[in-house]
Design a protein around this motif. Structure first.
Motif, PDB file in Angstrom:
ATOM      1  N   SER A 174       0.775  -1.221  -0.010  1.00 44.03           N
ATOM      2  CA  SER A 174       0.187  -0.029  -0.116  1.00 44.03           C
ATOM      3  C   SER A 174       0.807   1.285   0.055  1.00 44.03           C
ATOM      4  O   SER A 174       0.486   2.317  -0.728  1.00 44.03           O
ATOM      5  CB  SER A 174      -1.115  -0.030   1.240  1.00 44.03           C
ATOM      6  N   LEU A 175       2.064   1.281   0.847  1.00 39.91           N
ATOM      7  CA  LEU A 175       2.867   2.589   0.721  1.00 39.91           C
ATOM      8  C   LEU A 175       3.560   2.830  -0.597  1.00 39.91           C
ATOM      9  O   LEU A 175       3.612   3.683  -1.228  1.00 39.91           O
ATOM     10  CB  LEU A 175       4.002   2.340   1.847  1.00 39.91           C
ATOM     11  N   LEU A 176       3.807   1.450  -1.309  1.00 37.09           N
ATOM     12  CA  LEU A 176       4.230   1.677  -2.744  1.00 37.09           C
ATOM     13  C   LEU A 176       3.425   2.157  -3.702  1.00 37.09           C
ATOM     14  O   LEU A 176       3.703   3.057  -4.488  1.00 37.09           O
ATOM     15  CB  LEU A 176       4.896   0.220  -3.188  1.00 37.09           C
ATOM     16  N   ARG A 177       2.079   1.901  -3.634  1.00 32.95           N
ATOM     17  CA  ARG A 177       1.218   2.601  -4.074  1.00 32.95           C
ATOM     18  C   ARG A 177       1.009   3.929  -4.281  1.00 32.95           C
ATOM     19  O   ARG A 177       0.995   4.822  -4.926  1.00 32.95           O
ATOM     20  CB  ARG A 177      -0.163   1.847  -4.132  1.00 32.95           C
ATOM     21  N   ALA A 178       0.912   3.970  -2.856  1.00 34.96           N
ATOM     22  CA  ALA A 178       0.743   5.688  -2.507  1.00 34.96           C
ATOM     23  C   ALA A 178       1.977   6.709  -2.817  1.00 34.96           C
ATOM     24  O   ALA A 178       1.787   7.569  -3.541  1.00 34.96           O
ATOM     25  CB  ALA A 178       0.765   5.728  -0.889  1.00 34.96           C
ATOM     26  N   TYR A 179       3.250   5.707  -3.071  1.00 34.84           N
ATOM     27  CA  TYR A 179       4.160   6.614  -3.495  1.00 34.84           C
ATOM     28  C   TYR A 179       4.348   6.832  -5.024  1.00 34.84           C
ATOM     29  O   TYR A 179       4.529   7.891  -5.402  1.00 34.84           O
ATOM     30  CB  TYR A 179       5.488   5.888  -3.214  1.00 34.84           C
ATOM     31  N   PHE A 180       3.713   5.842  -5.818  1.00 36.38           N
ATOM     32  CA  PHE A 180       3.563   5.769  -7.220  1.00 36.38           C
ATOM     33  C   PHE A 180       2.557   7.065  -7.463  1.00 36.38           C
ATOM     34  O   PHE A 180       2.972   7.931  -8.364  1.00 36.38           O
ATOM     35  CB  PHE A 180       3.126   4.559  -7.619  1.00 36.38           C
ATOM     36  N   VAL A 181       1.502   7.075  -6.624  1.00 36.99           N
ATOM     37  CA  VAL A 181       0.420   8.198  -6.971  1.00 36.99           C
ATOM     38  C   VAL A 181       1.081   9.492  -6.424  1.00 36.99           C
ATOM     39  O   VAL A 181       1.006  10.427  -7.678  1.00 36.99           O
ATOM     40  CB  VAL A 181      -0.649   7.708  -6.168  1.00 36.99           C
ATOM     41  N   LEU A 182       1.854   9.665  -5.505  1.00 36.15           N
ATOM     42  CA  LEU A 182       2.456  10.911  -5.496  1.00 36.15           C
ATOM     43  C   LEU A 182       3.437  11.330  -6.389  1.00 36.15           C
ATOM     44  O   LEU A 182       3.435  12.503  -6.940  1.00 36.15           O
ATOM     45  CB  LEU A 182       3.200  10.900  -4.143  1.00 36.15           C
ATOM     46  N   ARG A 183       4.186  10.240  -6.883  1.00 38.72           N
ATOM     47  CA  ARG A 183       5.222  10.626  -7.988  1.00 38.72           C
ATOM     48  C   ARG A 183       4.366  11.183  -9.267  1.00 38.72           C
ATOM     49  O   ARG A 183       4.926  11.932 -10.038  1.00 38.72           O
ATOM     50  CB  ARG A 183       6.109   9.611  -8.473  1.00 38.72           C
ATOM     51  N   MET A 184       3.300  10.285  -9.607  1.00 34.00           N
ATOM     52  CA  MET A 184       2.567  10.997 -10.810  1.00 34.00           C
ATOM     53  C   MET A 184       1.977  12.172 -10.730  1.00 34.00           C
ATOM     54  O   MET A 184       1.945  12.906 -11.573  1.00 34.00           O
ATOM     55  CB  MET A 184       1.354   9.695 -11.310  1.00 34.00           C
ATOM     56  N   GLN A 185       1.487  12.545  -9.405  1.00 29.56           N
ATOM     57  CA  GLN A 185       1.030  13.711  -9.074  1.00 29.56           C
ATOM     58  C   GLN A 185       2.075  14.878  -9.122  1.00 29.56           C
ATOM     59  O   GLN A 185       1.912  16.022  -9.424  1.00 29.56           O
ATOM     60  CB  GLN A 185       0.446  13.939  -7.658  1.00 29.56           C
ATOM     61  N   LEU A 186       3.161  14.568  -8.884  1.00 32.00           N
ATOM     62  CA  LEU A 186       4.351  15.423  -8.906  1.00 32.00           C
ATOM     63  C   LEU A 186       4.631  15.642 -10.520  1.00 32.00           C
ATOM     64  O   LEU A 186       5.021  16.860 -10.793  1.00 32.00           O
ATOM     65  CB  LEU A 186       5.765  14.833  -8.191  1.00 32.00           C
ATOM     66  N   ALA A 187       4.723  14.638 -11.155  1.00 32.83           N
ATOM     67  CA  ALA A 187       4.953  14.621 -12.596  1.00 32.83           C
ATOM     68  C   ALA A 187       4.026  15.601 -13.147  1.00 32.83           C
ATOM     69  O   ALA A 187       4.266  16.426 -14.139  1.00 32.83           O
ATOM     70  CB  ALA A 187       5.142  13.352 -13.452  1.00 32.83           C
ATOM     71  N   THR A 188       2.737  15.645 -12.870  1.00 34.95           N
ATOM     72  CA  THR A 188       1.662  16.249 -13.566  1.00 34.95           C
ATOM     73  C   THR A 188       1.243  17.556 -12.971  1.00 34.95           C
ATOM     74  O   THR A 188       0.368  18.332 -13.332  1.00 34.95           O
ATOM     75  CB  THR A 188       0.444  15.497 -13.721  1.00 34.95           C
TER      76      THR A 188
ATOM     77  N   GLN B 190       0.210  18.175  -9.872  1.00 39.08           N
ATOM     78  CA  GLN B 190      -0.810  18.356  -9.092  1.00 39.08           C
ATOM     79  C   GLN B 190      -0.607  18.123  -7.470  1.00 39.08           C
ATOM     80  O   GLN B 190      -1.428  18.154  -6.927  1.00 39.08           O
ATOM     81  CB  GLN B 190      -1.742  17.083  -9.635  1.00 39.08           C
ATOM     82  N   LEU B 191       0.676  17.903  -7.136  1.00 40.80           N
ATOM     83  CA  LEU B 191       1.057  17.611  -6.134  1.00 40.80           C
ATOM     84  C   LEU B 191       1.155  19.064  -5.237  1.00 40.80           C
ATOM     85  O   LEU B 191       2.011  19.851  -5.701  1.00 40.80           O
ATOM     86  CB  LEU B 191       2.287  16.730  -5.707  1.00 40.80           C
ATOM     87  N   THR B 192       0.416  18.940  -3.993  1.00 44.38           N
ATOM     88  CA  THR B 192       0.749  20.335  -3.556  1.00 44.38           C
ATOM     89  C   THR B 192       1.453  20.317  -2.081  1.00 44.38           C
ATOM     90  O   THR B 192       1.944  21.369  -1.786  1.00 44.38           O
ATOM     91  CB  THR B 192      -0.878  20.725  -2.786  1.00 44.38           C
ATOM     92  N   ASN B 193       1.625  19.079  -1.654  1.00 52.45           N
ATOM     93  CA  ASN B 193       2.626  18.938  -0.406  1.00 52.45           C
ATOM     94  C   ASN B 193       3.835  17.993  -0.583  1.00 52.45           C
ATOM     95  O   ASN B 193       3.706  16.786  -0.833  1.00 52.45           O
ATOM     96  CB  ASN B 193       1.655  18.439   0.658  1.00 52.45           C
ATOM     97  N   ASN B 194       4.884  18.654  -1.144  1.00 53.80           N
ATOM     98  CA  ASN B 194       6.036  17.723  -1.691  1.00 53.80           C
ATOM     99  C   ASN B 194       6.743  16.893  -0.213  1.00 53.80           C
ATOM    100  O   ASN B 194       7.294  16.004  -0.588  1.00 53.80           O
ATOM    101  CB  ASN B 194       7.092  18.734  -2.056  1.00 53.80           C
ATOM    102  N   ALA B 195       6.159  17.214   0.815  1.00 56.58           N
ATOM    103  CA  ALA B 195       6.975  16.720   2.094  1.00 56.58           C
ATOM    104  C   ALA B 195       6.288  15.381   2.272  1.00 56.58           C
ATOM    105  O   ALA B 195       6.983  14.513   2.779  1.00 56.58           O
ATOM    106  CB  ALA B 195       6.660  17.589   3.150  1.00 56.58           C
ATOM    107  N   LYS B 196       5.082  15.005   1.705  1.00 57.40           N
ATOM    108  CA  LYS B 196       4.569  13.563   1.633  1.00 57.40           C
ATOM    109  C   LYS B 196       5.433  12.438   0.956  1.00 57.40           C
ATOM    110  O   LYS B 196       5.315  11.386   1.666  1.00 57.40           O
ATOM    111  CB  LYS B 196       3.202  13.557   1.030  1.00 57.40           C
ATOM    112  N   ILE B 197       5.874  12.994  -0.124  1.00 62.75           N
ATOM    113  CA  ILE B 197       6.998  11.982  -0.697  1.00 62.75           C
ATOM    114  C   ILE B 197       8.116  11.654   0.019  1.00 62.75           C
ATOM    115  O   ILE B 197       8.210  10.408   0.346  1.00 62.75           O
ATOM    116  CB  ILE B 197       7.565  12.548  -2.013  1.00 62.75           C
ATOM    117  N   LYS B 198       8.726  12.615   0.983  1.00 65.32           N
ATOM    118  CA  LYS B 198       9.881  11.992   1.872  1.00 65.32           C
ATOM    119  C   LYS B 198       9.217  11.079   2.823  1.00 65.32           C
ATOM    120  O   LYS B 198       9.910  10.160   3.263  1.00 65.32           O
ATOM    121  CB  LYS B 198      10.240  13.537   2.289  1.00 65.32           C
ATOM    122  N   LEU B 199       8.005  11.440   3.627  1.00 70.90           N
ATOM    123  CA  LEU B 199       7.410  10.624   4.575  1.00 70.90           C
ATOM    124  C   LEU B 199       7.249   9.181   3.990  1.00 70.90           C
ATOM    125  O   LEU B 199       7.354   8.203   4.996  1.00 70.90           O
ATOM    126  CB  LEU B 199       6.229  11.257   5.052  1.00 70.90           C
ATOM    127  N   ILE B 200       6.582   9.136   2.957  1.00 67.13           N
ATOM    128  CA  ILE B 200       6.186   7.859   2.282  1.00 67.13           C
ATOM    129  C   ILE B 200       7.417   7.121   2.086  1.00 67.13           C
ATOM    130  O   ILE B 200       7.570   5.807   2.494  1.00 67.13           O
ATOM    131  CB  ILE B 200       5.270   8.053   1.083  1.00 67.13           C
TER     132      ILE B 200
END
Length: 66
Positions: free
Chosen positions: A20-34, A36-46
């Motif tokens: 589940s964490l790997l899925r969340a990380y993937f979603v965050l990376r896709m949001q970053l690439a497009t 759409q990510l507003t909180n970059n700190a989430k990537i580091k926490l995941i």
């Protein structure tokens, strides 16, 4: 998630958590690439949570072999 909480779980539960964490990380990376990510700190926490889960899995597997 804290390492103490993770150590209480079984290996199967840890693998589920890792998945589940790997899925969340993937979603965050896709949001970053497009952009759409507003909180970059989430990537580091995941990433840290993924590392914690992998570490506990490795420790449990090592103890299981003994």
């Amino acid at each position: 998630m804290k390492a103490i909480e993770l150590r209480d779980k079984e290996i199967h539960d840890l693998n589920t958590e890792l998945h589940s964490l790997l899925r969340a990380y993937f979603v965050l990376r896709m949001q970053l690439a497009t952009q759409q990510l507003t909180n970059n700190a989430k990537i580091k926490l995941i990433k840290k949570d993924i590392a914690r889960v992998k570490t506990v899995i490795t420790q449990k597997m090592k103890n299981h072999d003994n």
